[in-house]
Design a protein around this motif. Structure first.
Motif, PDB file in Angstrom:
ATOM      1  N   ASN A 146       0.609  -1.268  -0.111  1.00  0.00           N
ATOM      2  CA  ASN A 146      -0.085  -0.160   0.017  1.00  0.00           C
ATOM      3  C   ASN A 146       0.868   1.255  -0.070  1.00  0.00           C
ATOM      4  O   ASN A 146       1.747   1.356   0.814  1.00  0.00           O
ATOM      5  CB  ASN A 146      -0.755   0.176   1.319  1.00  0.00           C
ATOM      6  CG  ASN A 146      -2.155   1.026   1.066  1.00  0.00           C
ATOM      7  OD1 ASN A 146      -1.840   1.961   0.213  1.00  0.00           O
ATOM      8  ND2 ASN A 146      -3.069   0.621   1.848  1.00  0.00           N
ATOM      9  N   ALA A 148       0.089   4.137   1.178  1.00  0.00           N
ATOM     10  CA  ALA A 148      -0.132   4.770   2.193  1.00  0.00           C
ATOM     11  C   ALA A 148       1.106   4.449   3.301  1.00  0.00           C
ATOM     12  O   ALA A 148       0.883   5.251   4.407  1.00  0.00           O
ATOM     13  CB  ALA A 148      -1.463   4.167   2.765  1.00  0.00           C
ATOM     14  N   GLN A 153      -1.626   8.519   0.603  1.00  0.00           N
ATOM     15  CA  GLN A 153      -2.871   7.822  -0.258  1.00  0.00           C
ATOM     16  C   GLN A 153      -3.011   6.317  -0.031  1.00  0.00           C
ATOM     17  O   GLN A 153      -1.797   5.883  -0.166  1.00  0.00           O
ATOM     18  CB  GLN A 153      -2.644   8.350  -1.816  1.00  0.00           C
ATOM     19  CG  GLN A 153      -1.693   7.685  -2.575  1.00  0.00           C
ATOM     20  CD  GLN A 153      -1.760   7.423  -4.117  1.00  0.00           C
ATOM     21  OE1 GLN A 153      -3.001   6.951  -4.308  1.00  0.00           O
ATOM     22  NE2 GLN A 153      -0.954   7.637  -4.893  1.00  0.00           N
ATOM     23  N   SER A 154      -4.208   6.025  -0.162  1.00  0.00           N
ATOM     24  CA  SER A 154      -4.316   4.501  -0.157  1.00  0.00           C
ATOM     25  C   SER A 154      -4.391   4.021  -1.206  1.00  0.00           C
ATOM     26  O   SER A 154      -5.256   4.321  -2.123  1.00  0.00           O
ATOM     27  CB  SER A 154      -5.596   4.086   0.699  1.00  0.00           C
ATOM     28  OG  SER A 154      -5.642   2.834   1.049  1.00  0.00           O
ATOM     29  N   GLU A 156      -3.714   0.363  -2.815  1.00  0.00           N
ATOM     30  CA  GLU A 156      -3.263  -1.193  -2.499  1.00  0.00           C
ATOM     31  C   GLU A 156      -2.923  -1.826  -4.167  1.00  0.00           C
ATOM     32  O   GLU A 156      -3.693  -1.719  -4.977  1.00  0.00           O
ATOM     33  CB  GLU A 156      -4.345  -1.829  -1.813  1.00  0.00           C
ATOM     34  CG  GLU A 156      -4.229  -1.561  -0.394  1.00  0.00           C
ATOM     35  CD  GLU A 156      -5.394  -2.136   0.235  1.00  0.00           C
ATOM     36  OE1 GLU A 156      -5.236  -2.994   1.040  1.00  0.00           O
ATOM     37  OE2 GLU A 156      -6.633  -2.149  -0.305  1.00  0.00           O
ATOM     38  N   HIS A 182       3.292   3.103  11.849  1.00  0.00           N
ATOM     39  CA  HIS A 182       1.784   2.458  11.834  1.00  0.00           C
ATOM     40  C   HIS A 182       1.100   1.569  12.755  1.00  0.00           C
ATOM     41  O   HIS A 182       0.227   0.886  12.789  1.00  0.00           O
ATOM     42  CB  HIS A 182       2.038   1.601  10.362  1.00  0.00           C
ATOM     43  CG  HIS A 182       2.046   2.201   9.175  1.00  0.00           C
ATOM     44  ND1 HIS A 182       1.398   2.795   8.434  1.00  0.00           N
ATOM     45  CD2 HIS A 182       3.706   2.536   8.583  1.00  0.00           C
ATOM     46  CE1 HIS A 182       1.832   3.454   7.381  1.00  0.00           C
ATOM     47  NE2 HIS A 182       3.406   3.451   7.786  1.00  0.00           N
TER      48      HIS A 182
END
Length: 296
Positions: A146, A148, A153-154, A156, A182
């Motif tokens: 990802n 992110a 920005q996400s 995947e 995270h």
């Protein structure tokens, strides 16, 4: 080293590999969209365009050490038509298989949407994995990554790495985001059902299209001051989209076109090219791990 970028777009793989410390004597790239070709030529003037991937069997170039390909994803995408390998666009991955079989690079990297791992596309995914395995001599690994983990920005994406088995000195995946950024346990939730390995013929199973930014009063993304007191929604700028992928500001602004002139790339095409791009820091992290665990 020699690099071959198939479905090259704006050169995200080239930039990611360079960021990881790779140096290439020669870069070949295959692309059919004229603005992407022009932009690639502008940013990588030493690279040589070899035409469409459909002609890969007829291309006479030096053997590439690395082949990269973010093959078309429309038919695998969650918002696509679901036709998978039966679709006209996503079926083009067969030419990447053909290129690997023809050139037998030390390493190849395939990127595609998360949808390739969905249940409805499982048979297609395994048929592609089998096609690479049947070439023989390659260790294949893949994981869902990802953007992110690196940028806001996400996005995947599945990354599959193939390496000549006898040159492997360790595993590329699993690759996880830093714990301090995270949180504990985040890695496990991301990793679940998104990673696998195949050693030669042994199986071990295991959208950036929305350019809308929601800003609150006083907030900016690109450093532009704002005095608005109410919340607002606006389009992301081209520069913001470049930053969200890890490209330098203005990376998609110019192109060298067929007549040799340097021209500004139309705004709509800049958005389209960025929508199709791979994220540079994701590629760089994968490339670093390959470098650490491969005997070149």
């Amino acid at each position: 080293m020699v690099l071959l970028e198939l479905f090259s777009g704006i050169g995200g793989f080239s930039m990611g590999l360079q960021a990881a410390g790779y140096s290439f004597e020669k870069v070949f790239f295959s692309e059919i969209e004229k603005h992407a070709i022009a932009n690639f030529k502008y940013n990588f003037p030493y690279a040589e365009h070899i035409g469409s991937v459909t002609d890969i069997a007829k291309v006479g170039i030096a053997r590439p050490d690395i082949i990269t390909f973010g093959s078309p994803c429309q038919n695998f995408s969650a918002v696509g038509d679901g036709t998978g390998l039966r679709g006209e666009a996503s079926s083009l991955v067969r030419y990447a298989v053909e290129a690997v079989e023809k050139f037998r690079p030390d390493v190849f990297i395939w990127e595609n949407v998360k949808g390739i791992l969905f249940a409805r596309h499982r048979a297609d995914f395994w048929s592609i994995v089998k096609a690479f395995a049947d070439i023989g001599g390659y260790r294949l690994e893949w994981q869902l990554l990802n953007t992110a983990w690196f940028l806001p920005q996400s996005r995947e994406r599945m990354y599959l790495v193939g390496r000549i088995a006898e040159k492997c000195a360790g595993e590329v995946f699993p690759l996880f985001p830093p714990r301090e950024k995270h949180g504990k346990g985040k890695q496990d939730s991301v990793y679940s059902d998104g990673c696998g390995t195949i050693m030669q013929n042994y199986y071990k199973q295991p959208n950036f299209g929305n350019y809308i930014l929601h800003l609150k009063a006083g907030e900016t993304f690109d450093g532009t001051p704002t005095s608005e007191q109410s919340e607002r929604i606006r389009m992301l700028t081209e520069t913001e989209c470049e930053r969200l992928h890890g490209f330098p500001d203005g990376h998609t602004r110019y192109g060298v076109y067929e007549d040799g002139s340097v021209r500004t790339v139309p705004r709509a095409n800049r958005y389209a090219m960025l929508g199709n791009a791979v994220s540079v820091p994701v590629v760089a992290e994968v490339a670093r791990k390959i470098k650490e665990t491969t005997l070149f």
